[in-house]
Design a protein around this motif. Structure first.
Motif, PDB file in Angstrom:
ATOM      1  N   THR A  22      27.702  73.272  93.557  1.00  0.00           N
ATOM      2  CA  THR A  22      27.230  73.379  94.399  1.00  0.00           C
ATOM      3  C   THR A  22      26.830  74.672  94.937  1.00  0.00           C
ATOM      4  O   THR A  22      25.814  75.864  95.247  1.00  0.00           O
ATOM      5  N   LYS A 158      21.724  75.126 102.268  1.00  0.00           N
ATOM      6  CA  LYS A 158      21.091  73.511 102.850  1.00  0.00           C
ATOM      7  C   LYS A 158      20.652  73.048 101.483  1.00  0.00           C
ATOM      8  O   LYS A 158      20.213  72.133 101.060  1.00  0.00           O
ATOM      9  N   THR A 160      19.993  73.633  98.100  1.00  0.00           N
ATOM     10  CA  THR A 160      20.607  73.067  97.366  1.00  0.00           C
ATOM     11  C   THR A 160      20.576  71.674  97.180  1.00  0.00           C
ATOM     12  O   THR A 160      21.025  70.886  96.309  1.00  0.00           O
ATOM     13  N   SER A 161      20.223  71.002  98.367  1.00  0.00           N
ATOM     14  CA  SER A 161      20.563  69.912  98.190  1.00  0.00           C
ATOM     15  C   SER A 161      19.156  68.865  97.298  1.00  0.00           C
ATOM     16  O   SER A 161      19.342  68.081  97.448  1.00  0.00           O
ATOM     17  N   SER A 164      19.132  67.846  93.640  1.00  0.00           N
ATOM     18  CA  SER A 164      19.421  66.306  93.370  1.00  0.00           C
ATOM     19  C   SER A 164      17.937  65.107  93.328  1.00  0.00           C
ATOM     20  O   SER A 164      17.540  64.601  92.228  1.00  0.00           O
ATOM     21  N   GLU A 170      24.920  67.652  92.106  1.00  0.00           N
ATOM     22  CA  GLU A 170      25.672  68.635  93.521  1.00  0.00           C
ATOM     23  C   GLU A 170      25.533  67.037  93.812  1.00  0.00           C
ATOM     24  O   GLU A 170      25.575  66.104  94.426  1.00  0.00           O
ATOM     25  N   THR A 172      24.402  65.991  96.824  1.00  0.00           N
ATOM     26  CA  THR A 172      23.358  64.323  98.175  1.00  0.00           C
ATOM     27  C   THR A 172      23.721  64.294  96.416  1.00  0.00           C
ATOM     28  O   THR A 172      23.515  62.533  96.314  1.00  0.00           O
ATOM     29  N   ASN A 173      23.067  64.582  95.608  1.00  0.00           N
ATOM     30  CA  ASN A 173      22.912  63.743  94.007  1.00  0.00           C
ATOM     31  C   ASN A 173      23.820  63.114  93.269  1.00  0.00           C
ATOM     32  O   ASN A 173      24.156  61.361  93.291  1.00  0.00           O
ATOM     33  N   LEU A 192      29.924  63.139 101.761  1.00  0.00           N
ATOM     34  CA  LEU A 192      28.763  64.137 101.606  1.00  0.00           C
ATOM     35  C   LEU A 192      28.804  65.206 102.748  1.00  0.00           C
ATOM     36  O   LEU A 192      29.224  66.299 102.412  1.00  0.00           O
ATOM     37  N   TYR A 196      29.518  69.450 102.914  1.00  0.00           N
ATOM     38  CA  TYR A 196      28.384  70.260 103.898  1.00  0.00           C
ATOM     39  C   TYR A 196      29.804  71.269 104.111  1.00  0.00           C
ATOM     40  O   TYR A 196      29.120  72.635 104.685  1.00  0.00           O
TER      41      TYR A 196
ATOM     42  N   PRO B  69      22.201  69.247 105.605  1.00  0.00           N
ATOM     43  CA  PRO B  69      20.330  69.373 105.292  1.00  0.00           C
ATOM     44  C   PRO B  69      19.171  68.158 105.274  1.00  0.00           C
ATOM     45  O   PRO B  69      20.416  66.897 105.305  1.00  0.00           O
ATOM     46  N   VAL B  72      20.025  64.840 103.348  1.00  0.00           N
ATOM     47  CA  VAL B  72      21.177  63.991 103.681  1.00  0.00           C
ATOM     48  C   VAL B  72      20.750  63.018 105.119  1.00  0.00           C
ATOM     49  O   VAL B  72      21.203  62.319 105.007  1.00  0.00           O
TER      50      VAL B  72
END
Lengths: 221, 225
Positions: A22, A158, A160-161, A164, A170, A172-173, A192, A196, B69, B72
């Motif tokens: 990430t 953020k 980058t989430s 997934s 990364e 989240t995935n 998770l 972050y 995010p 999430v």
């Protein structure tokens, strides 16, 4: 709510890998988008009409479409037209495409905030256009747009989430995969969120420190 | 060969299906914008109060939605609610809840910013002529702060519309999902389908958000002077 701590400790290596990925993708994305932002904001400052229109079109296109769709288009759409891009490269390109316009807007606001007298004085003492941009315009514009640039960095991190969506492992995935495999929902999601926070809290502290330093350099308080 | 893919969009009822998917997207966006803005305005007014505890609580609420995010948050609500509390909600409802909470958090900051940027003598004169708190807000503060909030609120609305693209990740059948279904169906006959379908969805989002962001820019310029 009972948390399975041993499970969480077992998964640390996976999360560490995801965290590093990430950060790596975000780093390249932010770097590229800052470069795009610098170039585009200088183009907007210059009065070349064709280039300005192209930049304006790019900004509207990238600001008004979601990153997920941009990524889907890059990752699933383009290969069918003969352009195959690797997933991670796709992610970086997508992030830079999105971030470039945000960075341009931030820097443009900074350039507009530079007093006209500064530019007139620079011209009066005979600086060329490139000297004017390099020595007068950019240093002042960048300092005054530091808060906006910082907010953009956090925003891009953020975003980058969303990677997934194109099968990049990364944070989240990874979490989504682990939930699917072990059904340890709370533990995975807790990891998770911690992941972050590990990236974003130092980042936001660093940025507010930087903001203070810049303001101190500029105004002396 | 290269152009045959575009026909996928017009084959059978594909276009109709995509537009129906868009309707789901728009429904989630509209509901959460309305709920989020209403709730956000109320919270924004509450946040101007002097009490430190109230300020702190809502500040933490705002920062949580800013730092973590939205994807999430969608996962948290979608996976944790059924697993721990035995509440099985439709994915669409979950997304409306998450988007409303997020919208309310962001909106409260916009409203608060506008309210505290109003000159202090407005409040004082209002009180001096004997208005009560509700009248004070209704006749004095809200009309004046509306000019300052509206451009940012429209901006927030475009951001929320854009973020609805994430709904596909928690399994809502909206425009992106319908697009994927169409692509999967047409993949053998039409290998270039994904290019055109995703291109079309890209275009759909653009025409939804572009007028709004232009409107917000125009209002900002008009009211700035």
């Amino acid at each position: 709510m009972n948390l399975d701590w041993s499970y969480m400790i077992d998964q640390i290596p996976l999360y560490k890998k995801a965290l590093i990925l990430t950060i790596k993708l975000a780093f390249w994305g932010i770097l590229l988008s800052t470069i795009i932002g610098l170039i585009c904001s200088i183009i907007q400052y210059s009065k070349v009409k064709v280039l300005r229109n192209i930049v304006q079109g790019y900004i509207e296109l990238s600001r008004n479409t979601p990153l997920l769709i941009q990524l889907f288009f890059l990752y699933y759409g383009l290969p069918k037209m003969g352009i195959t891009i690797e997933a991670e490269l796709c992610a970086i390109i997508g992030l830079a495409f999105l971030g470039g316009s945000y960075m341009t807007e931030a820097l443009r606001a900074g350039i507009e905030a530079v007093p006209v007298t500064q530019i007139e004085t620079a011209k009066a003492i005979g600086l060329s256009n490139s000297q004017l941009i390099r020595y007068i315009l950019l240093p002042q514009a960048v300092t005054s747009s530091v808060p906006a640039l910082g907010a953009n960095c956090i925003f891009l991190l953020k975003e980058t989430s969303i990677f997934s969506g194109i099968a990049i492992l990364e944070l989240t995935n990874t979490t989504k995969d682990l939930i699917g495999m072990f059904y340890k929902t709370n533990e995975s999601l807790l990891m998770l969120v911690i992941g972050y926070l590990i990236i974003l809290l130092p980042m936001s502290l660093l940025l507010s420190w930087l903001e203070r330093r810049v303001r101190h350099a500029e105004f002396g308080y | 060969m290269l152009n045959s893919g575009i026909n996928v969009l017009f084959e059978g009822i594909n276009m109709q299906r995509l537009l129906m998917g868009l309707l789901v997207t728009a429904r989630v966006a509209v509901f959460s914008i309305i709920i989020g803005c209403t709730l956000g305005t109320i919270i924004g007014v509450i946040r101007t109060s002097k009490s430190k505890i109230i300020k702190m609580v809502f500040r933490i609420y705002l920062e949580l939605f800013r730092i973590i995010p939205i994807l999430v948050w969608l996962f948290v609500f979608y996976f944790v609610l059924p697993a721990d509390f035995n509440i099985n909600l439709d994915a669409e409802i979950v997304s409306i809840i998450v988007f409303s909470l997020w919208g309310a958090a962001e909106m409260s900051d916009i409203v608060r910013g506008a309210l505290i940027s109003l000159p202090k003598h407005q409040v004082e004169s209002g009180k001096a002529i004997g208005l009560n708190t509700i009248q004070l807000y209704w006749y004095i503060l809200i009309p004046q702060s509306l000019k300052r909030t509206l451009p940012s609120a429209i901006n927030l609305a475009t951001r929320m519309i854009k973020t609805t693209a994430l709904l596909v990740m928690i399994g809502v059948i909206e425009v992106v999902k319908v697009g994927q279904q169409i692509i999967e169906h047409a993949n053998l006959k039409n290998p270039t389908a994904s290019f055109w379908v995703y291109g079309f969805i890209f275009f759909l989002y653009f025409i939804m958000c572009y007028p709004l962001s232009k409107l917000s820019q125009r209002l900002e310029r008009k009211w700035a002077s």
